[in-house]
Design a protein around this motif. Sequence first.
Motif, PDB file in Angstrom:
ATOM      1  N   THR A  18       0.898  -0.920  -0.073  1.00 36.11           N
ATOM      2  CA  THR A  18      -0.001  -0.136   0.175  1.00 36.11           C
ATOM      3  C   THR A  18       1.165   1.417  -0.468  1.00 36.11           C
ATOM      4  O   THR A  18       1.986   0.981  -0.198  1.00 36.11           O
ATOM      5  CB  THR A  18      -0.412  -0.053   1.782  1.00 36.11           C
ATOM      6  N   PRO A  19       0.840   2.248  -0.533  1.00 36.70           N
ATOM      7  CA  PRO A  19       1.466   3.508  -0.283  1.00 36.70           C
ATOM      8  C   PRO A  19       1.811   3.738   1.030  1.00 36.70           C
ATOM      9  O   PRO A  19       2.812   4.279   1.208  1.00 36.70           O
ATOM     10  CB  PRO A  19       0.378   4.683  -0.741  1.00 36.70           C
ATOM     11  N   SER A  20       1.557   3.343   1.838  1.00 35.80           N
ATOM     12  CA  SER A  20       2.054   3.063   3.719  1.00 35.80           C
ATOM     13  C   SER A  20       3.002   2.349   3.600  1.00 35.80           C
ATOM     14  O   SER A  20       4.015   2.741   4.785  1.00 35.80           O
ATOM     15  CB  SER A  20       0.992   3.394   4.761  1.00 35.80           C
TER      16      SER A  20
ATOM     17  N   LEU B 175       8.331   2.035  -8.124  1.00 29.64           N
ATOM     18  CA  LEU B 175       7.273   2.565  -6.948  1.00 29.64           C
ATOM     19  C   LEU B 175       7.127   3.711  -6.657  1.00 29.64           C
ATOM     20  O   LEU B 175       6.475   4.093  -6.381  1.00 29.64           O
ATOM     21  CB  LEU B 175       7.427   1.370  -6.262  1.00 29.64           C
TER      22      LEU B 175
ATOM     23  N   ARG C  26       5.559   6.165  -8.616  1.00 27.27           N
ATOM     24  CA  ARG C  26       3.539   6.151  -7.734  1.00 27.27           C
ATOM     25  C   ARG C  26       3.352   5.928  -6.645  1.00 27.27           C
ATOM     26  O   ARG C  26       2.649   5.868  -6.151  1.00 27.27           O
ATOM     27  CB  ARG C  26       3.474   4.216  -8.747  1.00 27.27           C
ATOM     28  N   ASN C  27       4.227   6.834  -6.509  1.00 28.10           N
ATOM     29  CA  ASN C  27       4.100   7.365  -5.033  1.00 28.10           C
ATOM     30  C   ASN C  27       4.133   6.689  -3.625  1.00 28.10           C
ATOM     31  O   ASN C  27       2.954   6.649  -3.037  1.00 28.10           O
ATOM     32  CB  ASN C  27       2.433   8.289  -4.888  1.00 28.10           C
ATOM     33  N   TYR C  28       4.450   5.148  -4.074  1.00 24.47           N
ATOM     34  CA  TYR C  28       5.151   4.698  -2.807  1.00 24.47           C
ATOM     35  C   TYR C  28       6.000   4.679  -1.598  1.00 24.47           C
ATOM     36  O   TYR C  28       6.740   5.982  -2.362  1.00 24.47           O
ATOM     37  CB  TYR C  28       4.914   3.168  -3.886  1.00 24.47           C
ATOM     38  N   ASN C  29       6.440   4.579  -0.974  1.00 21.20           N
ATOM     39  CA  ASN C  29       7.711   4.120   0.124  1.00 21.20           C
ATOM     40  C   ASN C  29       8.351   4.169   0.416  1.00 21.20           C
ATOM     41  O   ASN C  29       8.337   2.992   0.961  1.00 21.20           O
ATOM     42  CB  ASN C  29       6.747   4.924   2.102  1.00 21.20           C
TER      43      ASN C  29
ATOM     44  N   GLU D 290       2.824  -3.721 -10.030  1.00 26.25           N
ATOM     45  CA  GLU D 290       1.747  -3.512  -9.165  1.00 26.25           C
ATOM     46  C   GLU D 290       0.257  -4.609  -9.429  1.00 26.25           C
ATOM     47  O   GLU D 290       0.236  -4.068  -8.317  1.00 26.25           O
ATOM     48  CB  GLU D 290       1.793  -1.729  -9.511  1.00 26.25           C
TER      49      GLU D 290
ATOM     50  N   CYS E  91       0.784  -5.024  -5.501  1.00 26.48           N
ATOM     51  CA  CYS E  91       0.303  -3.760  -4.741  1.00 26.48           C
ATOM     52  C   CYS E  91      -1.480  -3.448  -4.278  1.00 26.48           C
ATOM     53  O   CYS E  91      -2.741  -4.174  -5.725  1.00 26.48           O
ATOM     54  CB  CYS E  91       0.494  -1.933  -6.019  1.00 26.48           C
TER      55      CYS E  91
ATOM     56  N   LYS F 117      -3.637  -0.988  -4.899  1.00 31.60           N
ATOM     57  CA  LYS F 117      -4.413  -0.595  -5.552  1.00 31.60           C
ATOM     58  C   LYS F 117      -4.437  -0.603  -7.166  1.00 31.60           C
ATOM     59  O   LYS F 117      -2.715  -1.020  -7.157  1.00 31.60           O
ATOM     60  CB  LYS F 117      -3.619   1.505  -6.098  1.00 31.60           C
TER      61      LYS F 117
END
Length: 379
Positions: A61-63, A81, A84-87, A304, A308, A310
Motif C-alpha cells: 500500500t502507499p504506507s 514505485l 507511483r507514490n509508494y514509500n 503492481e 499492490c 491499488k
Amino acid sequence: MNKKASAKTFNFQHTRKEGVFRTWFRGEHTNFNPDFEKMAEADAALKWVTEGWQPATRMVTPSTKITAFGSCFAANISNWLAGRNYNILTRDEGSNAYVVKCGEGMVNSFVIRQQFEWAFEGKKFEEDLWHGYEAESYGYDEDIRQQTLDIFSKTDLFILTFGLSEVWYDEVTGGVFWRSIPQEAYDPARHKFRVTTVEENKDNIRAIYDLIRKHRPDAKIITTLSPVPLIATFRPVSCISANSVSKAVLRVALDELMRELGDEGYLHYWPSYEIVTDVFHSPFKQDRRHLPRAVLDFIMMLFEQVWCEKQPTDEEMLRHWIAALSSAGMVSDRLEAAVRDDSLAALKRIMSKRKVARHPEAEAAIRVQLERLEGMLKG
C-alpha cells in the motif's frame, strides 16, 4: 479402467480403430509450456509466468515502507514505485547508507548478507571489502551503520534482487568484495576469483531471511533474480555460457528456499528473470544487457498488478503490454510510438498491414488487442 477413478489422475484411455492409447499420470498440478499464440494474449505474463508466485493477498500500500537493493534491477523497482507514490526508504537522497548510495551495486548474495549482518548485529570485516563506483573504499563507519539500521528497522517489505554468483574474495579472510578489486589494492597472493555454489548462495539468502525474521519479524521479503546478464566473466569460457551458469546457480538457490520456507508466508519470489527471457525472448538493447524502457515499465506495471493493493487499470496494462511487445520486436516497431502518442491514425495504419506480429501464430491474438486499444483511443 476403474470408473470411480478421479478425472484428476488423467489416466484416460482413448480407443481408436487401430488400438488403445494411454496418457501418463500427471498429478494434481500440471502446468504446460504455452505456445506462441497463448503467449501473445494480453494476460500471458500473468497467466503463464507469475502463476504460483502470486501472494494470497496484495500486501503493498502507499504506507508500506519498502527497502529495495541488490543488482541494478532493484533500482528500476525503486524508481518505478517511487514514481507511483509508494514509500521507498532506499530513495532517501539525504542518507549516507550504502544501501542507498550503492544499493544497485550489491550484486551477489554475500555482500547483501554483509549489509544485514553489519546493520542488525554490528559485524565488521577484516579487510576493506566495500568499494564505490569510483573504486573508493567504504569503511565500517558506525554512523553509517546506524543509518542503515534505521532504514532496516522501519522496513515492512524488503525487495532483494540478486544478480550474479561469480565473486572476487580475499583468500586469507574469506571476505567477499562488492564487485572486483581496485587495481591499486589487488594482491595476487590473496585476492582470488571463483564461481560460488548453489549451497553457498542458499546459505546466504537463508541467513538474510533469518536476520530479518529475528529483527523485523513482521516484515515480508520479495526476492528476484536480475535478468541483466554479465557484462564480462573472469572465467576462461565464453561470457554467454558463464552467464547461464551464474543465473542458474542463483535461481536454484532461490527455488529451493521457496520450497522450504515459502509456506511460512514471509518469503516470496518475483519472476522478473523469466518474464524477460520467456515472454520477450531477447528484448535487450544493442548492448545485449540493458532493457528498453517499455519492457521495464511493463514488468513494473505487472508487479503492481500482482503485489499492490491499488490496481492498474485494464487500459494501463494493455498499453504497457503492447508498447513492451513493440519495443522487444515482437510486433510492429511503430506500435510503441502509436501507444505513447495516443495516435489513432498511426494505429489504424499499422492495423491495415497484412502482418503485425513476428510469429504468424500470434497474429490473431495481437489483432484482438489492437482492436481493444482502438476502441480506447476512440472513446
